[in-house]
Motif scaffolding. Structure first.
Motif, short mmCIF file in Angstrom:
data_model
loop_
_atom_site.label_atom_id
_atom_site.label_comp_id
_atom_site.label_asym_id
_atom_site.label_seq_id
_atom_site.Cartn_x
_atom_site.Cartn_y
_atom_site.Cartn_z
N TYR B 140 0.83 -1.20 0.00
CA TYR B 140 0.00 0.00 0.00
C TYR B 140 0.87 1.25 0.00
O TYR B 140 1.89 1.30 0.68
CB TYR B 140 -0.87 0.04 1.26
CG TYR B 140 -1.78 -1.16 1.42
CD1 TYR B 140 -3.07 -1.15 0.91
CD2 TYR B 140 -1.32 -2.30 2.07
CE1 TYR B 140 -3.90 -2.25 1.06
CE2 TYR B 140 -2.14 -3.41 2.23
CZ TYR B 140 -3.43 -3.38 1.72
OH TYR B 140 -4.25 -4.48 1.87
N ASP B 192 -5.73 3.55 8.73
CA ASP B 192 -6.05 4.96 8.54
C ASP B 192 -4.93 5.88 9.00
O ASP B 192 -4.65 6.91 8.38
CB ASP B 192 -7.32 5.33 9.35
CG ASP B 192 -8.57 5.10 8.54
OD1 ASP B 192 -8.48 5.16 7.29
OD2 ASP B 192 -9.63 4.87 9.15
N ILE B 196 -3.90 4.68 4.75
CA ILE B 196 -4.46 3.61 3.92
C ILE B 196 -5.96 3.54 4.17
O ILE B 196 -6.41 3.21 5.28
CB ILE B 196 -3.81 2.24 4.26
CG1 ILE B 196 -2.31 2.31 4.03
CG2 ILE B 196 -4.44 1.13 3.43
CD1 ILE B 196 -1.55 1.10 4.57
N SER B 197 -6.75 3.87 3.15
CA SER B 197 -8.20 3.97 3.37
C SER B 197 -8.93 2.68 3.04
O SER B 197 -9.98 2.39 3.59
CB SER B 197 -8.78 5.12 2.55
OG SER B 197 -8.42 4.96 1.19
N ASN B 198 -8.37 1.88 2.14
CA ASN B 198 -9.07 0.66 1.73
C ASN B 198 -8.11 -0.52 1.67
O ASN B 198 -7.33 -0.64 0.73
CB ASN B 198 -9.75 0.89 0.38
CG ASN B 198 -10.64 -0.28 -0.01
OD1 ASN B 198 -10.59 -1.36 0.61
ND2 ASN B 198 -11.47 -0.09 -1.03
N MET B 199 -8.23 -1.39 2.69
CA MET B 199 -7.31 -2.53 2.76
C MET B 199 -7.57 -3.54 1.64
O MET B 199 -6.71 -4.38 1.35
CB MET B 199 -7.45 -3.22 4.12
CG MET B 199 -6.95 -2.37 5.27
SD MET B 199 -5.14 -2.23 5.25
CE MET B 199 -4.74 -3.85 5.94
N ASP B 200 -8.76 -3.47 1.04
CA ASP B 200 -9.09 -4.43 -0.02
C ASP B 200 -8.45 -4.08 -1.36
O ASP B 200 -8.52 -4.87 -2.30
CB ASP B 200 -10.62 -4.51 -0.20
CG ASP B 200 -11.29 -5.10 1.03
OD1 ASP B 200 -10.62 -5.91 1.73
OD2 ASP B 200 -12.45 -4.74 1.29
N GLU B 201 -7.92 -2.87 -1.44
CA GLU B 201 -7.35 -2.46 -2.73
C GLU B 201 -5.91 -1.98 -2.60
O GLU B 201 -5.62 -0.77 -2.67
CB GLU B 201 -8.22 -1.35 -3.35
CG GLU B 201 -9.60 -1.84 -3.74
CD GLU B 201 -10.41 -0.81 -4.50
OE1 GLU B 201 -9.90 0.29 -4.77
OE2 GLU B 201 -11.57 -1.11 -4.81
N GLU B 203 -2.20 -1.03 -3.65
CA GLU B 203 -1.65 -0.47 -4.90
C GLU B 203 -0.82 -1.50 -5.66
O GLU B 203 -0.70 -1.44 -6.89
CB GLU B 203 -0.77 0.75 -4.59
CG GLU B 203 -1.54 2.06 -4.58
CD GLU B 203 -2.24 2.30 -3.25
OE1 GLU B 203 -1.89 1.63 -2.25
OE2 GLU B 203 -3.14 3.15 -3.21
N ALA B 207 -4.81 -8.36 -2.14
CA ALA B 207 -5.37 -8.32 -0.78
C ALA B 207 -5.38 -9.72 -0.18
O ALA B 207 -5.54 -10.72 -0.89
CB ALA B 207 -6.78 -7.74 -0.81
#
Lengths: 258, 258
Positions: B140, B192, B196-201, B203, B207
């Motif tokens: 991420y 956060d 990192i706002s979305n652990m499922d996505e 970079e 996941a």
């Protein structure tokens, strides 16, 4: 903090010109090497390849006299008690301010200093002989080769501290916690094995007594960087004067790896 | 050793083009970044200032394809399964040999890889989720700034491994022993907090599941060096293909600091 601030002001204005050993207790002191940009990559690479002798604490941006990480408010041109200026590998002058010698293509390297691990040894009840005897640490040229990098090459210089036999293991443990200030010893016990034939005649500093029940313990020394750099005869190199270190804003304990 | 030697021969002749995870067990694997000399000082300085993201294991001499310290007999132009070639910051080609792309002013940097500390975690009974789920580690982009150096700057990239709450302290201890492969985590528990706002996505990578009683633990990631280097758009940069690492001659355990 008040006393450190006052000390730094006295250094900056040139009033304080003495060795820094024992001053600003708890704060990391650093070796200074200034070279022109043309030599900077080779020198940084030499340090990277020889981290025990030349542990890099901070490097200024090209042309900048400010060490952002270790002492952002300090100016490396004025904030050391005394400097040595070398031209073509030869010592030419000792000064208390290098502002007039500074050039736009200069890079300043701050390297770790053994004062940090000596404080840790003392805190662990291990005495520092050269402090007890009121002299400079003995330093010896060895037969241990450094890893060359570009124009820089030459043997490792080590410092020696006599340690009681029942404290040697603890001395290894304590100093291994601080790889950024030379880390654990490079050798324990046999000067001949690393090419030191006469302990009474160190190449730098002064000899100290080794007492009954003690063994000589050897650590990689930052003088390696100066001896190697001078051997390459750069047209201009500026360092701190021996023992007159750069006092940073970082606490010694912050350099502990664990 | 026989099987490692055979593996290296298959890589060299181009027969073996697969990811290296799990191969040559016990030997340190490394990231590769090749840049021209003009960028080498800035890049080495960036690594020195950001040792958690970019721990330098070895640097070749200018124009040399041989990493003297970590793999003296290996040729960095042929001994990696797959390479990525970037021009002006853009990916242009994947190849299994870069001999024809090599130039006399190139410098190759070997940087530490998390495979080393993952082996240590496994040896301590701490599972590696992305291995269990058969995918690449999730990585991420964070809001943690790196220390810029010359032309190089940008945010830190981290890798994430879910760790059971009663193993987090041990995970910190185990990985802290290996500063040359990213060392201890940079953050525990709150994505956060590091942007990192979305652990499922992620970079980069894929996941993985975080199970009941586990917390996400984040380590600085070597991809930081590639993302930062590419952002500066050097005219030519060559790296290993993700997951296709350079297998060195140095045992993982030799990188342990204590």
């Amino acid at each position: 903090m008040e006393s450190k601030q006052l000390l730094m002001e006295k250094i900056r204005c040139g009033e304080m010109k003495s060795p820094t050993s024992g001053l600003a207790s708890g704060f990391t002191q650093a070796n200074l090497v200034i070279l022109k940009k043309a030599f900077a990559f080779d020198f940084l690479l030499f340090c990277q390849r020889n981290p025990k002798s030349c542990p890099v604490l901070d490097v200024t941006d090209v042309g900048s006299a400010f060490a952002r990480k270790f002492a952002p408010g300090a100016d490396v041109r004025t904030d050391i008690p005394k400097y040595h200026i070398y031209k073509g590998g030869t010592f030419v002058e000792e000064v208390t301010d290098i502002t007039e010698h500074w050039q736009d293509d200069m890079v300043a390297f701050l390297l770790g200093c053994s004062f940090t691990f000596e404080e840790a040894l003392l805190a662990n009840g291990i005495g520092i002989r050269h402090n007890e005897e009121g002299c400079n640490v003995p330093m010896y040229r060895t037969n241990i080769p450094t890893e060359p990098a570009g124009i820089f090459h030459g043997p490792m210089v080590v410092s020696m501290r006599p340690i009681a036999k029942d404290q040697v293991v603890r001395a290894v443990q304590v100093t291994s916690r601080f790889p950024d200030v030379h880390g654990g010893p490079v050798h324990i016990g046999d000067p001949d094995f690393i090419g030191i034939s006469n302990m009474d005649e160190p190449e730098y500093g002064e000899a100290v007594s080794i007492q009954e029940g003690e063994v000589p313990v050897f650590w990689a020394c930052g003088v390696t960087s100066q001896s190697v750099a001078l051997a390459s005869k750069p047209d201009l190199m500026i360092t701190h004067a021996p023992g007159h270190m750069f006092i940073t804003d970082v606490k010694n304990e912050m350099l502990g790896i664990l």
